[in-house]
Design an enzyme around this catalytic site. Structure first.
Site, short mmCIF file in Angstrom:
data_model
loop_
_atom_site.label_atom_id
_atom_site.label_comp_id
_atom_site.label_asym_id
_atom_site.label_seq_id
_atom_site.Cartn_x
_atom_site.Cartn_y
_atom_site.Cartn_z
N ARG A 231 0.84 -1.19 0.00
CA ARG A 231 0.00 0.00 0.00
C ARG A 231 0.88 1.25 0.00
O ARG A 231 1.93 1.29 0.66
CB ARG A 231 -0.91 0.03 1.24
CG ARG A 231 -2.07 -0.97 1.20
CD ARG A 231 -3.10 -0.62 0.15
NE ARG A 231 -4.24 -1.54 0.16
CZ ARG A 231 -4.38 -2.57 -0.68
NH1 ARG A 231 -3.47 -2.81 -1.61
NH2 ARG A 231 -5.46 -3.33 -0.61
N HIS A 279 -0.80 -0.13 -9.87
CA HIS A 279 -1.47 -1.01 -8.92
C HIS A 279 -2.01 -2.28 -9.62
O HIS A 279 -3.23 -2.53 -9.63
CB HIS A 279 -2.61 -0.29 -8.18
CG HIS A 279 -3.01 -0.98 -6.91
ND1 HIS A 279 -3.42 -0.32 -5.79
CD2 HIS A 279 -3.07 -2.31 -6.58
CE1 HIS A 279 -3.72 -1.17 -4.83
NE2 HIS A 279 -3.51 -2.40 -5.29
P1 NAP Z 1 -1.79 -11.58 5.05
O1 NAP Z 1 -1.92 -12.99 4.59
O2 NAP Z 1 -2.76 -11.08 6.06
O3 NAP Z 1 -0.30 -11.40 5.61
C1 NAP Z 1 0.11 -10.26 6.26
C2 NAP Z 1 1.51 -10.49 6.82
O4 NAP Z 1 1.98 -9.26 7.40
C3 NAP Z 1 1.52 -11.54 7.93
O5 NAP Z 1 2.70 -12.30 7.87
C4 NAP Z 1 1.52 -10.68 9.20
O6 NAP Z 1 2.11 -11.28 10.32
C5 NAP Z 1 2.37 -9.51 8.75
N1 NAP Z 1 2.14 -8.34 9.59
C6 NAP Z 1 0.98 -7.70 9.85
N2 NAP Z 1 1.17 -6.67 10.72
C7 NAP Z 1 2.48 -6.68 11.01
C8 NAP Z 1 3.30 -5.89 11.85
N3 NAP Z 1 2.80 -4.88 12.58
N4 NAP Z 1 4.62 -6.18 11.94
C9 NAP Z 1 5.14 -7.22 11.24
N5 NAP Z 1 4.42 -8.01 10.42
C10 NAP Z 1 3.11 -7.74 10.31
O7 NAP Z 1 -1.87 -10.58 3.82
P2 NAP Z 1 -1.55 -10.89 2.29
O8 NAP Z 1 -2.69 -11.60 1.65
O9 NAP Z 1 -0.20 -11.49 2.19
O10 NAP Z 1 -1.55 -9.40 1.70
C11 NAP Z 1 -0.66 -8.40 2.17
C12 NAP Z 1 -1.05 -7.06 1.59
O11 NAP Z 1 -0.72 -7.01 0.21
C13 NAP Z 1 -2.54 -6.74 1.59
O12 NAP Z 1 -2.98 -6.30 2.84
C14 NAP Z 1 -2.64 -5.66 0.55
O13 NAP Z 1 -2.43 -4.41 1.13
C15 NAP Z 1 -1.48 -5.97 -0.39
N6 NAP Z 1 -1.91 -6.40 -1.73
C16 NAP Z 1 -1.47 -5.69 -2.80
C17 NAP Z 1 -1.83 -6.09 -4.08
C18 NAP Z 1 -1.32 -5.36 -5.27
O14 NAP Z 1 -1.75 -5.64 -6.39
N7 NAP Z 1 -0.40 -4.44 -5.12
C19 NAP Z 1 -2.65 -7.21 -4.26
C20 NAP Z 1 -3.09 -7.89 -3.14
C21 NAP Z 1 -2.72 -7.48 -1.86
P3 NAP Z 1 1.50 -12.65 10.94
O15 NAP Z 1 1.97 -13.71 9.97
O16 NAP Z 1 2.15 -12.74 12.26
O17 NAP Z 1 0.02 -12.48 10.95
C1 GLV Z 2 -5.23 -5.27 -4.07
O1 GLV Z 2 -4.48 -4.38 -3.81
C2 GLV Z 2 -5.92 -6.06 -3.08
O2 GLV Z 2 -5.83 -5.74 -1.89
O3 GLV Z 2 -6.63 -7.01 -3.47
#
Ligand code: NAP
Ligand code: GLV
Length: 316
Positions: A231, A279
């Site tokens: 983000r 994005h």
């Molecule tokens: P997720 O499965 O919820 O994983 C989040 C990770 O971040 C987990 O390992 C979590 O730790 C860690 N985390 C959260 N808060 C933290 C903190 N304060 N300090 C250290 N680590 C922390 O999320 P995801 O599905 O991988 O997605 C991550 C993000 O990618 C989304 O929230 C979104 O913003 C972004 N995204 C971007 C796109 C794009 O096209 N650019 C697409 C999809 C998503 P734990 O393992 O301990 O819970």
């Molecule tokens: C894209 O950024 C998503 O959060 O799905």
């Protein structure tokens, strides 16, 4: 059940989602516009949403589930009118996971092998082969080891990179060294200092907003690169531009920004050390996302546990 579909998308996108969802779940009543009266609002039990306008989910007294079509739910959680106490599920889409790994691999390979510089050299007809480091000589730190970060870190380790990862809670992932939490701040600082490339895949929460501040750049080694695929609000953009301009950071690959679409006069567009993506690192793929929605609606109907529920207290 009556399911409200609400998103910030083009008419064509909205129609595509509506068609696919209706085809997959003909047994549900699909409401494709905001409820027109109290009876329509009272009928809604589920909302399937893609970053809806703030307020779109208020006034639905019988809402039992909010299913996001986006992985990140930060914008939803910022809506002060979001109904409290209603389970919120986020999208975990296998095709999105795969796309994110591809984008991260492309970015890391391009930075490690200096392909962005070579592209710039071509425009100047410059024949100048760069040094060839091995993957194991390139340190990559992945911040966030969830659905996207965990897979990305392991794919990079599989290519031979020296990978470190950071999460909130302890994690163990084969092929990389994992750090966690605030208590390991020393660990995070040393992992940041050792990384040639830092990939951000953290969710946007009150704890992670503004993570990449001027102090954070100072913790990173001179010549390091940033890949932000999470983000825009994780990054202090002015501090990033300053760190690039003074040569402390070598390059940034940015898929997300404080303001999207990135304004035409934004200094990142022409910046030679910035690669801008609109994005698109990993988009939800309706072909694989619709079955996830279907499974959660079936679980709701059957009183079974719902998948991928957001911990609202943690913000992700
Ligand atoms: P997720 O499965 O919820 O994983 C989040 C990770 O971040 C987990 O390992 C979590 O730790 C860690 N985390 C959260 N808060 C933290 C903190 N304060 N300090 C250290 N680590 C922390 O999320 P995801 O599905 O991988 O997605 C991550 C993000 O990618 C989304 O929230 C979104 O913003 C972004 N995204 C971007 C796109 C794009 O096209 N650019 C697409 C999809 C998503 P734990 O393992 O301990 O819970
Ligand atoms: C894209 O950024 C998503 O959060 O799905």
């Amino acid at each position: 059940m009556t399911v409200l579909l609400s998103g910030r998308w083009s008419a064509a996108e909205g129609e595509r989602w509506a068609q696919l969802l209706r085809e997959a779940m003909p047994e549900e009543q699909w409401l494709l516009h905001p409820p027109r009266d109290a009876a329509e609002a009272a009928a809604v039990e589920v909302a399937v949403v893609a970053n809806p306008e703030p307020g779109a989910l208020s006034g639905l007294p019988n809402l039992r589930l909010i299913q996001s079509l986006w992985a990140g739910v930060d914008r939803l959680l910022q809506d002060p009118t979001l109904p409290v106490g209603v389970p919120l599920a986020r999208m975990v889409d296998p095709a999105m996971n795969e796309a994110m790994v591809h984008t991260a691999l492309w970015a890391v390979l391009s930075l490690h092998r200096r392909f962005f510089e070579l592209q710039a050299q071509q425009r100047q007809a410059l024949w100048q082969p760069p040094p060839q480091l091995r993957a194991s000589e390139c340190g990559v730190l992945v911040l966030g080891l969830g659905e996207l970060g965990g897979r990305t870190a392991q794919a990079l380790a599989g290519l031979g990179y020296t990978v470190h990862g950071w999460s909130r809670r302890p994690r163990e992932l084969a092929g990389l060294r994992c750090w966690h939490g605030e208590a390991a701040e020393g660990g995070l600082a040393s992992a940041l200092a050792a990384a040639d490339i830092v990939i951000n895949l953290l969710p946007l929460t009150p704890q992670t907003r503004g993570f990449f501040s001027a102090e954070r750049w100072a913790q990173m080694r001179p010549g390091a690169c940033l890949v932000n695929l999470a983000r825009g609000a994780h990054v202090d953009e002015a501090a990033l531009a300053a760190a690039l301009d003074r040569g402390h950071l070598r390059h940034a690959v940015l898929d997300v920004f404080q303001q999207e679409p990135l304004p035409p006069d934004h200094p990142f567009w022409p910046h030679p050390q910035v690669t801008v993506l609109p994005h698109c690192a990993a988009q939800t793929d309706p072909r694989t996302a619709v079955p996830q929605v279907r499974a959660n609606l079936a679980a709701l109907r059957a009183g079974q546990p719902l998948a991928h529920l957001v911990d609202r207290g943690q913000g992700y």
